[in-house]
Scaffold this active site. Structure first.
Site, short mmCIF file in Angstrom:
data_model
loop_
_atom_site.label_atom_id
_atom_site.label_comp_id
_atom_site.label_asym_id
_atom_site.label_seq_id
_atom_site.Cartn_x
_atom_site.Cartn_y
_atom_site.Cartn_z
N LYS A 189 0.83 -1.21 0.00
CA LYS A 189 0.00 0.00 0.00
C LYS A 189 0.87 1.27 0.00
CE LYS A 189 -4.06 -1.90 -0.23
NZ LYS A 189 -3.77 -3.35 -0.41
C1 LIG Z 1 -9.95 -2.31 -1.70
C2 LIG Z 1 -9.32 -3.01 -0.53
N1 LIG Z 1 -9.98 -3.08 0.61
C3 LIG Z 1 -9.46 -3.68 1.70
C4 LIG Z 1 -8.23 -4.26 1.65
C5 LIG Z 1 -7.71 -4.97 2.87
O1 LIG Z 1 -6.56 -4.40 3.40
P1 LIG Z 1 -5.74 -5.19 4.50
O2 LIG Z 1 -4.86 -6.17 3.79
O3 LIG Z 1 -4.97 -4.12 5.22
O4 LIG Z 1 -6.73 -5.86 5.39
C6 LIG Z 1 -7.48 -4.22 0.49
C7 LIG Z 1 -6.14 -4.85 0.44
O5 LIG Z 1 -5.57 -5.24 -0.50
C8 LIG Z 1 -8.04 -3.58 -0.65
O6 LIG Z 1 -7.36 -3.52 -1.80
#
Ligand SMILES: Cc1ncc(COP(=O)(O)O)c(C=O)c1O
Length: 391
Positions: A189
Site C-alpha cells: 500500500k
Molecule cells: C480495496 C481493498 N480493501 C481492503 C483491503 C484490505 O486491506 P488489509 O490487507 O490491510 O486488510 C485491500 C487490500 O488489498 C483492498 O485492496
C-alpha cells in the site's frame, strides 16, 4: 527486434521503500522492551489524525479489521443489507458477512471503476443500513451523490480507503467525508507497516466502540494494564476482537507517514509518465482521472481495447509474464467469485459494466522506487505485445 525475455530480471509489481529511518525506528522499539500496542501506537494515531484533520484515529492490524470494526460499531445486524461495489477486494464484502448481514453488490462506472452512484441509489431497500464506497486505485469515488443517497435514506457511509492515502474529493481530504474511513498499511500500500490499518472518524461513540472492540471488548485503555499508570482491573463489555496494532508496526508507520508525500509525488510523476508514454497507443485506454479529485495513485490500471487485438487479456498477461514483468488484475468482480455467485445467485452479466471491464483490465507496476529505466521496460514490453497482436 524480439524482446529477449529470459535474461531479464523479474520486475516486481510493487516494492516497498523502507529507508534507514524506518529500520532505526523499529530497532528502537525492539530494544525498548515494549513491543505491542503502547506509546508508539498512540503516537501513530495522533500523527495520522492530525495529518488528515480528523478527530479520532484507531490503529489496528489491517484495513479488513478496521472495516469490520466500523460495521460492528454502527451495529450492523443479521438481515441488514450493506451496499458494496463488486469491483473490490475480498475484504470489503467479507466483513459484512462476518456480521451475518448481506452484501448487496453494486456495479461500477466503466471509466473510473469506482461504484456507480446511480446503481447504488437503485440498490437501496428498506433493509439497507450502510454503503461502502471503495476509492478504486486511489481515485476518490463521486462522493456527492453517494452522500446524498445515504442522507436521503438514513444509511451510514463506511469508506474503504485501502488505496487512498493521500487523496481528496473536491478539496476535501479522504477520511473526512463518511461516517468512518478505513486505510490499509499492507505491504504494497501507499505507506506500509507490513500489516496494518487505521479507522478514522469524527464520531465519538463510533471511535469509542471500535477502540474497545479492537482489543477484546475490554473497558477503556486495556493496553495500559501492564504500564506504571495502568491497573490490573478490567471489565469485558462485549465479546471483542484481537485487532490491535503493535508498537513495532506503529514505529514503521510513523516513519512511513513522514514520507507519504514524497512517495505520492513519485507515484504521481510515474503515472503521468506512463500516460505520456502510452498516449499514442490505440490498443489501450489509460486510466481516467476526474478533474475534481486528488488521486493517490496506488495502482496504474490500463484497459485493453480488445476489439483492436487478436488476444485476450489473459493472453496479454501471459506475454507480460514471459517478459518477466510483474502485473495484477484489480479485480475479478466479487459477484463472479464462487461464494457470492453460489450464495446470492449472481450471474456474470448481472453487473455488466464490472464484468465487461474486468475482461480488459491489467494493473502495471507502480511504486515509488521504480526507476525510469524500469518503467521504460514495462512500456516497451506492453507496446511490443500490442504491436504483435494488433488486429
Ligand atoms: C480495496 C481493498 N480493501 C481492503 C483491503 C484490505 O486491506 P488489509 O490487507 O490491510 O486488510 C485491500 C487490500 O488489498 C483492498 O485492496
Amino acid at each position: 527486434m524480439r524482446f529477449m525475455s529470459s535474461d531479464e530480471p523479474f520486475l516486481s509489481f510493487f516494492l516497498p521503500d523502507i529507508g534507514d529511518a524506518e529500520i532505526a525506528a523499529v530497532v528502537e522499539v525492539l530494544r525498548s522492551g515494549w513491543l505491542t500496542t503502547g506509546a508508539k501506537t498512540k503516537e501513530f494515531e495522533r500523527q495520522f489524525a492530525e495529518r488528515l484533520g480528523v478527530k479520532h484515529a484507531v490503529a489496528v492490524n489491517s484495513a479488513t479489521a478496521a472495516l469490520h470494526l466500523a460495521l460492528e460499531a454502527i451495529d450492523i445486524q443479521p438481515g441488514d443489507e450493506v451496499l458494496v461495489p463488486t469491483m473490490t477486494f475480498a475484504s470489503t464484502a467479507e466483513v459484512v458477512a462476518y456480521l451475518g448481514a448481506k452484501p448487496v453488490l453494486v456495479d461500477c462506472l466503466e471509466d473510473t471503476l469506482c461504484i456507480d452512484p446511480a446503481a447504488a441509489a437503485a440498490a437501496v431497500t428498506p433493509r439497507t443500513r450502510a454503503m461502502m464506497p471503495v476509492h478504486y486505485a486511489g481515485q476518490p469515488c463521486d462522493m456527492e451523490p453517494l452522500l446524498a443517497t445515504a442522507q436521503r435514506h438514513g444509511i451510514k457511509v463506511i469508506e474503504d480507503a485501502a488505496h487512498s492515502l493521500p487523496a481528496a474529493y473536491r478539496g476535501r481530504t479522504i477520511g473526512t467525508l463518511g461516517d468512518a474511513t478505513c486505510f490499509s498499511f499492507y505491504a504494497n500500500k501507499t505507506i506500509t507497516t507490513g500489516e496494518g490499518g487505521m479507522l478514522v472518524t469524527a464520531d465519538n461513540a463510533l471511535a469509542d466502540r471500535a477502540r474497545i472492540m479492537s482489543l477484546h471488548g475490554i473497558s477503556r485503555d486495556a493496553w495500559k494494564r501492564f504500564t506504571a499508570e495502568g491497573s490490573w482491573f478490567y471489565e469485558i463489555l462485549r465479546p471483542g476482537f484481537k485487532y490491535n496494532l503493535t508498537d513495532i508496526a506503529a514505529a514503521l508507520g510513523i516513519a512511513q507517514l513522514a514520507r507519504c508525500d514524497e512517495f505520492w509525488q513519485r507515484r504521481s510523476a510515474l503515472a503521468r509518465r506512463y500516460d505520456d508514454l502510452f498516449a499514442d497507443v490505440a490498443e489501450l485506454t489509460r486510466p481516467t482521472t476526474r478533474d475534481d479529485v486528488s488521486h493517490a495513485w496506488h495502482l496504474y490500471v490500463v484497459k485493453l481495447n480488445l476489439d483492436r487485438l487478436s488476444i485476450t487479456r489473459n493472453q496479454f498477461i501471459d506475454e507480460l509474464k514471459k517478459r518477466r514483468i510483474g502485473h495484477s488484475v484489480h479485480y475479478t468482480p466479487l459477484h463472479m467469485h464462487p461464494y457470492y455467485r453460489d450464495t446470492y445467485g449472481y450471474q456474470p452479466g448481472d453487473l455488466p459494466a464490472a464484468q465487461r471491464t474486468y475482461e480488459r483490465i491489467v494493473s502495471l507496476p507502480l511504486f515509488p522506487k521504480m526507476t525510469h529505466a524500469e518503467q521504460d521496460r514495462v512500456v516497451s514490453a506492453v507496446r511490443e505485445i500490442l504491436a504483435e497482436h494488433r488486429r
